[in-house]
Design a protein around this motif. Structure first.
Motif, PDB file in Angstrom:
ATOM      1  N   GLY A   1       0.800  -1.017   0.068  1.00 11.58           N
ATOM      2  CA  GLY A   1      -0.081  -0.050   0.090  1.00 11.58           C
ATOM      3  C   GLY A   1       0.751   1.166   0.232  1.00 11.58           C
ATOM      4  N   LYS A   2       0.089   2.399  -0.026  1.00 14.65           N
ATOM      5  CA  LYS A   2       0.898   3.542  -0.255  1.00 14.65           C
ATOM      6  C   LYS A   2       1.658   4.160   1.087  1.00 14.65           C
ATOM      7  N   GLY A   3       2.792   4.755   0.933  1.00 15.58           N
ATOM      8  CA  GLY A   3       3.323   5.292   2.293  1.00 15.58           C
ATOM      9  C   GLY A   3       2.472   5.569   3.342  1.00 15.58           C
TER      10      GLY A   3
ATOM     11  N   VAL B   1     -12.103  -3.166   7.890  1.00 22.23           N
ATOM     12  CA  VAL B   1     -12.288  -1.935   8.021  1.00 22.23           C
ATOM     13  C   VAL B   1     -11.781  -1.658   9.376  1.00 22.23           C
ATOM     14  N   VAL B   2     -10.496  -0.851   9.279  1.00 20.38           N
ATOM     15  CA  VAL B   2      -9.822  -0.370  10.649  1.00 20.38           C
ATOM     16  C   VAL B   2     -10.102   1.060  10.931  1.00 20.38           C
ATOM     17  N   PRO B   3     -10.501   1.259  12.064  1.00 19.18           N
ATOM     18  CA  PRO B   3     -10.880   2.726  12.375  1.00 19.18           C
ATOM     19  C   PRO B   3      -9.576   3.567  12.483  1.00 19.18           C
ATOM     20  N   TRP B   4      -9.826   4.823  12.719  1.00 20.05           N
ATOM     21  CA  TRP B   4      -8.741   5.698  13.138  1.00 20.05           C
ATOM     22  C   TRP B   4      -8.823   5.690  14.479  1.00 20.05           C
ATOM     23  N   ASN B   5      -7.577   5.887  15.239  1.00 26.10           N
ATOM     24  CA  ASN B   5      -7.522   5.966  16.480  1.00 26.10           C
ATOM     25  C   ASN B   5      -6.666   6.798  17.016  1.00 26.10           C
ATOM     26  N   ASP B   6      -6.693   7.859  17.810  1.00 23.55           N
ATOM     27  CA  ASP B   6      -5.632   8.629  18.044  1.00 23.55           C
ATOM     28  C   ASP B   6      -4.464   7.913  19.014  1.00 23.55           C
TER      29      ASP B   6
ATOM     30  N   VAL C   1      -3.307   5.032  18.601  1.00 27.17           N
ATOM     31  CA  VAL C   1      -2.365   4.314  17.723  1.00 27.17           C
ATOM     32  C   VAL C   1      -1.219   5.413  17.531  1.00 27.17           C
ATOM     33  N   VAL C   2      -1.485   6.498  17.206  1.00 25.40           N
ATOM     34  CA  VAL C   2      -0.369   7.603  17.444  1.00 25.40           C
ATOM     35  C   VAL C   2       0.393   7.786  18.510  1.00 25.40           C
ATOM     36  N   ALA C   3      -0.364   7.600  19.380  1.00 26.92           N
ATOM     37  CA  ALA C   3       0.180   7.942  21.090  1.00 26.92           C
ATOM     38  C   ALA C   3       1.110   6.642  21.278  1.00 26.92           C
TER      39      ALA C   3
ATOM     40  N   SER D   1      -9.912  -0.407  19.768  1.00 27.41           N
ATOM     41  CA  SER D   1     -10.696  -0.459  18.541  1.00 27.41           C
ATOM     42  C   SER D   1     -10.177  -1.131  17.356  1.00 27.41           C
ATOM     43  N   VAL D   2      -8.791  -0.497  17.252  1.00 21.21           N
ATOM     44  CA  VAL D   2      -8.020  -1.020  16.116  1.00 21.21           C
ATOM     45  C   VAL D   2      -7.542  -2.408  16.215  1.00 21.21           C
ATOM     46  N   VAL D   3      -7.380  -2.974  17.657  1.00 19.71           N
ATOM     47  CA  VAL D   3      -6.885  -4.204  17.671  1.00 19.71           C
ATOM     48  C   VAL D   3      -8.259  -5.143  17.661  1.00 19.71           C
TER      49      VAL D   3
HETATM   50  N1  LIG Z   1      -5.833   3.134  12.555  1.00 19.50           N
HETATM   51  C1  LIG Z   1      -4.947   4.141  12.995  1.00 19.50           C
HETATM   52  N2  LIG Z   1      -5.413   5.459  13.521  1.00 19.50           N
HETATM   53  C2  LIG Z   1      -4.530   6.095  13.577  1.00 19.50           C
HETATM   54  N3  LIG Z   1      -3.163   6.087  13.430  1.00 19.50           N
HETATM   55  C3  LIG Z   1      -2.628   4.836  12.480  1.00 19.50           C
HETATM   56  C4  LIG Z   1      -3.602   4.002  12.330  1.00 19.50           C
HETATM   57  N4  LIG Z   1      -2.605   3.105  11.723  1.00 19.50           N
HETATM   58  C5  LIG Z   1      -1.545   3.450  11.448  1.00 19.50           C
HETATM   59  N5  LIG Z   1      -1.598   4.818  11.950  1.00 19.50           N
HETATM   60  C6  LIG Z   1      -0.322   5.741  12.230  1.00 19.50           C
HETATM   61  O1  LIG Z   1       0.077   5.842  10.916  1.00 19.50           O
HETATM   62  C7  LIG Z   1       1.387   6.126  10.696  1.00 19.50           C
HETATM   63  C8  LIG Z   1       1.773   5.387   9.525  1.00 19.50           C
HETATM   64  O2  LIG Z   1       1.696   3.913  10.087  1.00 19.50           O
HETATM   65  P1  LIG Z   1       2.646   2.958   9.455  1.00 19.50           P
HETATM   66  O3  LIG Z   1       4.000   3.160   9.904  1.00 19.50           O
HETATM   67  O4  LIG Z   1       2.210   1.779   9.894  1.00 19.50           O
HETATM   68  O5  LIG Z   1       2.682   2.779   7.769  1.00 19.50           O
HETATM   69  P2  LIG Z   1       3.352   2.157   6.585  1.00 19.50           P
HETATM   70  O6  LIG Z   1       2.179   2.049   5.667  1.00 19.50           O
HETATM   71  O7  LIG Z   1       4.296   1.043   7.426  1.00 19.50           O
HETATM   72  O8  LIG Z   1       4.360   3.461   6.280  1.00 19.50           O
HETATM   73  P3  LIG Z   1       5.651   3.283   5.489  1.00 19.50           P
HETATM   74  O9  LIG Z   1       5.100   3.387   3.935  1.00 19.50           O
HETATM   75  O10 LIG Z   1       6.385   4.525   5.801  1.00 19.50           O
HETATM   76  O11 LIG Z   1       6.286   2.093   5.921  1.00 19.50           O
HETATM   77  C9  LIG Z   1       1.920   5.632  12.232  1.00 19.50           C
HETATM   78  O12 LIG Z   1       2.382   7.240  13.070  1.00 19.50           O
HETATM   79  C10 LIG Z   1       0.656   5.059  12.671  1.00 19.50           C
HETATM   80  O13 LIG Z   1       0.959   5.119  14.191  1.00 19.50           O
END
Ligand SMILES: Nc1ncnc2c1ncn2[C@@H]1O[C@H](COP(=O)(O)OP(=O)(O)OP(=O)(O)O)[C@@H](O)[C@H]1O
Ligand SMILES: [Mg+2]
Length: 254
Positions: A3-5, A206-211, A213-215, A231-233
């Motif tokens: 998938g995309k970056g 379908v995986v939700p956004w969850n702040d 995950v960033v924390a 919620s993501v797990v």
């Molecule tokens: N469901 C989510 N909700 C919120 N943030 C998310 C979620 N999934 C991933 N992220 C955040 O998005 C960012 C990118 O995630 P991740 O590194 O897994 O992507 P990637 O596709 O592996 O990136 P890359 O292409 O650089 O390898 C990270 O900061 C991660 O914590």
């Protein structure tokens, strides 16, 4: 995971690996990104991660039909994996050590050869790919059973999935599906569903956004160990079940 970056490939790979290991399966996680991040996402200690070298190209021989390992896979696993939480074993493709080093042909040959021999009935192998389509265009991942195309619900991310799906269709991979990640609303989900319908792609999760995950990422704690990210797990637990069912039946049908 392709998938995309930034779509979430590493987060999803690491979480699926930990969940599979917790369910009792032997797990090998393969960091196939030349900019490796999977060890942190798995929660591997920095000391173990620092000692992990890439599998050297000398263990791969060129043959008709592609590169192959010239040593038994178990020997390679014993020598080159590091073990992280829940017993997940990690293999790395390795990062370039120097500027102007040249192409990544041998690193791709190593990943391809590893994947050919890693298959074992109960072993769960997850491959965290880099954002470029190179693993597909080179056929590096031709031996996998399934490819998840991780998409965020915005146009350029979906476009990337569309292009990657066309490449996957030319590989002998029995199962491919889209996984929507960072879904913030019903409209987001609808946009991905509509995209999948239009292109006849399966939507596996379908995986939700969850702040949180960033924390968790900021705190360098794996998502699976961060209760507020449940919620993501939970969504990824569903995806793991879906993968298990679909991939087993696709392999049987094949
Ligand atoms: N469901 C989510 N909700 C919120 N943030 C998310 C979620 N999934 C991933 N992220 C955040 O998005 C960012 C990118 O995630 P991740 O590194 O897994 O992507 P990637 O596709 O592996 O990136 P890359 O292409 O650089 O390898 C990270 O900061 C991660 O914590
Ligand atoms: Mg990544």
């Amino acid at each position: 995971m392709a998938g995309k970056g930034g779509a979430g490939k590493t987060t999803i790979s690491a979480t699926l690996a930990r969940l599979a290991a917790r369910s009792g399966r032997p797990v090998v996680a393969l960091d196939a990104d030349a900019n490796p991040n999977l060890s942190t996402a798995l929660g591997m200690s920095p000391d173990v991660a620092a000692g992990l070298g890439p599998v050297p190209a000398s263990l791969v021989s060129r043959r008709i039909g592609g590169a192959g390992l010239n040593q038994p896979i178990d020997d390679v696993l014993n020598r080159y994996t590091g073990t992280g939480p829940d017993g997940v074993r990690l293999l790395g493709m390795g990062a370039p050590a120097h500027a102007d080093e040249g192409c990544l042909c041998s690193a791709h040959a190593v990943v391809s050869a590893l994947l050919e021999d890693l298959g074992a009935p109960e072993r769960f192998v997850v491959v965290d790919m880099e954002a470029s389509p190179e693993h597909l265009s080179r056929g590096t991942v031709r031996h996998v059973d399934a490819i998840c195309l991780v998409a965020e619900p915005y146009y350029r991310s979906l476009e990337t999935v569309r292009r990657m799906a066309a490449l996957v269709a030319e590989l002998p991979v029995p199962w491919v599906a889209v996984v929507a990640n960072k879904v913030r609303s019903a409209q987001d989900e609808e946009a991905v569903r509509e995209f999948c319908d239009r292109h006849s792609f399966s939507l596996a999760g379908v995986v939700p956004w969850n702040d949180e995950v960033v924390a968790a990422d900021r705190a360098r704690v794996p998502v699976v160990e961060w209760p507020p990210a449940h919620s993501v797990v939970a969504a990824l637990t569903d995806l793991a079940g879906e993968l298990d069912r679909s991939v087993r039946s696709a392999s049987t049908a094949g």
